[in-house]
Each structure stands twice: as C-alpha cells, then as structure tokens.
Enzyme design. Sequence first.
Site, short mmCIF file in Angstrom:
data_model
loop_
_atom_site.label_atom_id
_atom_site.label_comp_id
_atom_site.label_asym_id
_atom_site.label_seq_id
_atom_site.Cartn_x
_atom_site.Cartn_y
_atom_site.Cartn_z
N CYS A 47 1.75 -2.02 16.35
CA CYS A 47 1.57 -1.70 14.92
C CYS A 47 0.94 -2.87 14.19
O CYS A 47 1.41 -4.01 14.29
CB CYS A 47 2.94 -1.38 14.31
N CYS A 70 6.40 -6.82 7.55
CA CYS A 70 7.50 -6.23 8.30
C CYS A 70 7.98 -7.23 9.34
O CYS A 70 7.18 -7.96 9.91
CB CYS A 70 7.03 -4.95 8.99
N CYS A 124 6.81 -4.66 16.09
CA CYS A 124 6.43 -3.69 17.13
C CYS A 124 5.01 -4.05 17.56
O CYS A 124 4.11 -4.22 16.73
CB CYS A 124 6.48 -2.26 16.58
N CYS A 174 3.20 8.48 1.18
CA CYS A 174 3.77 7.57 2.17
C CYS A 174 3.98 6.22 1.48
O CYS A 174 3.03 5.61 0.99
CB CYS A 174 2.80 7.46 3.35
N GLU A 214 0.83 -1.21 0.00
CA GLU A 214 0.00 0.00 0.00
C GLU A 214 0.86 1.26 0.00
O GLU A 214 1.95 1.28 0.56
CB GLU A 214 -0.89 -0.01 1.24
N CYS A 254 -1.31 5.86 10.26
CA CYS A 254 -0.09 5.21 10.74
C CYS A 254 -0.43 3.93 11.48
O CYS A 254 -1.29 3.93 12.36
CB CYS A 254 0.66 6.11 11.71
N1 SAH Z 1 9.41 0.69 10.11
C1 SAH Z 1 9.60 2.12 10.00
C2 SAH Z 1 8.66 2.71 8.97
C3 SAH Z 1 7.20 2.69 9.35
S1 SAH Z 1 6.78 4.26 9.94
C4 SAH Z 1 9.42 2.77 11.35
O1 SAH Z 1 8.90 2.12 12.26
O2 SAH Z 1 9.83 3.91 11.53
C5 SAH Z 1 5.26 3.98 10.71
C6 SAH Z 1 5.10 4.87 11.92
O3 SAH Z 1 3.80 4.67 12.46
C7 SAH Z 1 6.10 4.52 13.02
O4 SAH Z 1 6.61 5.70 13.61
C8 SAH Z 1 5.23 3.77 14.03
O5 SAH Z 1 5.76 3.92 15.32
C9 SAH Z 1 3.89 4.45 13.85
N2 SAH Z 1 2.72 3.67 14.23
C10 SAH Z 1 2.53 2.35 14.13
N3 SAH Z 1 1.30 1.99 14.57
C11 SAH Z 1 0.69 3.16 14.94
C12 SAH Z 1 -0.60 3.47 15.45
N4 SAH Z 1 -1.54 2.52 15.64
N5 SAH Z 1 -0.89 4.75 15.71
C13 SAH Z 1 0.02 5.73 15.47
N6 SAH Z 1 1.25 5.49 14.97
C14 SAH Z 1 1.58 4.21 14.71
#
Ligand code: SAH
Length: 366
Positions: free
Chosen positions: A133, A126, A130, A119, A100, A348
């Site tokens: 996420c 991945c 985390c 984006c 996406e 995000c």
């Molecule tokens: N793997 C890289 C690129 C992905 S960025 C990284 O982690 O930086 C995606 C961003 O969204 C990251 O900063 C992550 O911490 C954030 N994120 C993930 N799940 C989220 C959620 N439910 N609400 C807000 N931010 C989220």
Amino acid sequence: MPLLPKLPDGRVDAKSLTLAELQAAMAELEKGSGRALRAYKHIWQRGATRFADMGGIDKASRRWMDERFGIPTLEPATVLHSRDGTRKFVWRLHDGHHIESVLIPDPGNEVSRPRLTLCMSSQVGCAMACTFCLTGDLGLTRNLTPSEIADQALQVSRTLGPEERITNLVFMGMGEPLHNLTHLIRALDILLDEHALNYSHRKVTVSTVGLVPQMQKLAAASPVNLAVSLNATTDAQRRQIMPITRRYSLDALMEGCRAFPLPHAKRITFEYVMMDGFNCSMDDAERLVQLMRGVRSKVNLIPYNENPNRDILRPSDARVKAFQHHLVSNGISTSIRTTRGTDISAACGQLGKAAQGLRIPEAASV
Ligand code: SAH
C-alpha cells in the site's frame, strides 16, 4: 468529560464535540442547551463557520460562544476529476499537512440503486506499513481530529449539486481508523447524529487491518459496519505483507471476528486484495472458504491496483472470476471491487501519492 479539544488559537474546537459535549460545555450559559442545539445545527446542517452568522441566537450568547469556541473548516488544496466521474479532494490542514477524500459515483443497475460513496481518511499517513500500500510508505504523521474527520463529509457535500447527495461513507482512505479510535468514535457520533449529518449506520463502514481489541471497542460505541482487510490466508503469507499479523495472528483475528457483536442482519466485509502469483491460487480460495466458517461474512475481492513503485501485478480477470466462483459455490457472497479513479491516483492504495511527489501514471484502467 475528557479534556476538550483545542484549536491553535486556544479556543475549543466546536466541531470536534458531540452535541451532548457541546451542551455540557455551554451549561453555564443561560438556556445553554437550546443554544447549543441551534449552534450545532447551524454548524453541521448549514455549514456555518462563524457564530455571528447564526440566526435564532441572541447576540450576547453568540459573543459568549465566539470567545470560547472556534469552527474550523477544511481547506481544499486541489480537487481532481477522473474520467470515470470519481473526484479526489486534497485538503490542506492548518499545520500544512495534506489528506485526501475520494467521492465515487456508482450509477447502479437493475439490482442496486445509484450510490455516491465518500471514501474518508482518518490519519495523516499510516503506521500499519502494509508492504503493498502506497499510503503505508508515508508512515504516520498524526491522527486527524474528530472535526477533521467529520468535516470531510460536510465540505464535500457542500460542493454537490441540488440533485446529489452522499449516500455511503467508507473509512477506506488514508490511515488506520481503529488506530485513531477515540477521535473516530466522536466523528461517527457527529456523522450519525440526526441534528448533524444524519447518516444511517447502515451506510457507514469502517475498514481495519484487524486491530482486534479496538474492533470490540468500536462495536460497543457505534453500530456502523465493519470491514476487515484480510488479504492473505495463512499467517506466513499475511506476515509478508501486513506487519500487524505479528501482533494478531489470523486465528486471533478470526476469533475476534466471530466474537464481534454483529447487529441483526449485518455481516462483516472481508477485503481481499488480489496480487498475482501471491494470494490468488485455488488453494488460497479454499483456505479463504475455511477461514469464513462461523462468521456472518461477505468477501470483497480487490484486484491489485498496479503502480510504478511496486512490482506487484494484478491477476487476470479470468483468475479473479475463478477465485470468486470458488467462494460463491461454497456459499460465500463475493463481490469484485471495480477500480475507480486510477487516472487521478484515487484508487485503493494510491492515496497520499501526491503528498509524496510520486509520478502519477497517465494511463487509466477503468
Ligand atoms: N487501514 C484500513 C483502511 C484503509 S482501506 C485498512 O487497511 O483496512 C484501504 C484498502 O485498500 C485496504 O483494504 C487495502 O488492503 C487496500 N489496498 C491498499 N493498496 C492497494 C492496491 N494497490 N490495490 C488495491 N487495494 C489496495
């Protein structure tokens, strides 16, 4: 030169090559370098998908190229439009996987110009796992090729009207870009090349969970901006939500950030996802201030995007503001990321949800 990336039909993937690599690969052709430049511009500036359509190149050379190179194109599976103007592009890859990209318009205000940010994804799924996420739930299926990475920008730009242009690229979609570093670097080369997509390095940001050695390698290879997903202020707390902390402690990560060769006038962005009752206290804010010492930084607070698959809550606006206030009053430039595209699962941490067959919430909080 590294082994040239091949397509399933055995030909070389012309879209995964930098201009220099395409020129080298065409060196045996008479006037190969000039033909390569023309072909490259046709591919990246006009969206050509066949050598046969390329004006200004003789027929024999086009046939020679066509026998050796293919020009793959991302296939759109779906395009979803959010009420807030955000658009999510779901692409079907040649092996049936989906990725996406999310296009986010920002009208701007008195102090900032309008922006149209894309984006982009770097992997199918991945591996970083985390806990908060949703993309992390997928696990890693495979790396995207340079062509699949860079083509997201080309294919999205081809859907835009004459007045619209993508102004910013952020690698904050599916995947950990620095876990696919070689392909990412090639894709960045293509995205920044004036003969291809011609983005300024100032407008391109790569976000990472903090793979410390790869951060240095990225800096050596490309002048783009770096963002680090910090999300916690102690090792114990960060370990609970980001397994990568076991490999690189916060100390090691911040040391890596201080050693990062930042080009003039650039700063590292630290993303901080705020989860209610977990990392939003005033003690957290103060520890964050301390962590930022000695780093040219800015902080981007991301109030958690709630979803039915996690019982994590977004903190109140008042808490987010108080947290921001503490950082700002200690001299740290701090913004709050506006939630966009929740109604189409484009916010995000929501990417890959369609692929998982999860329920998409009806209510959008925009
Ligand atoms: N793997 C890289 C690129 C992905 S960025 C990284 O982690 O930086 C995606 C961003 O969204 C990251 O900063 C992550 O911490 C954030 N994120 C993930 N799940 C989220 C959620 N439910 N609400 C807000 N931010 C989220």
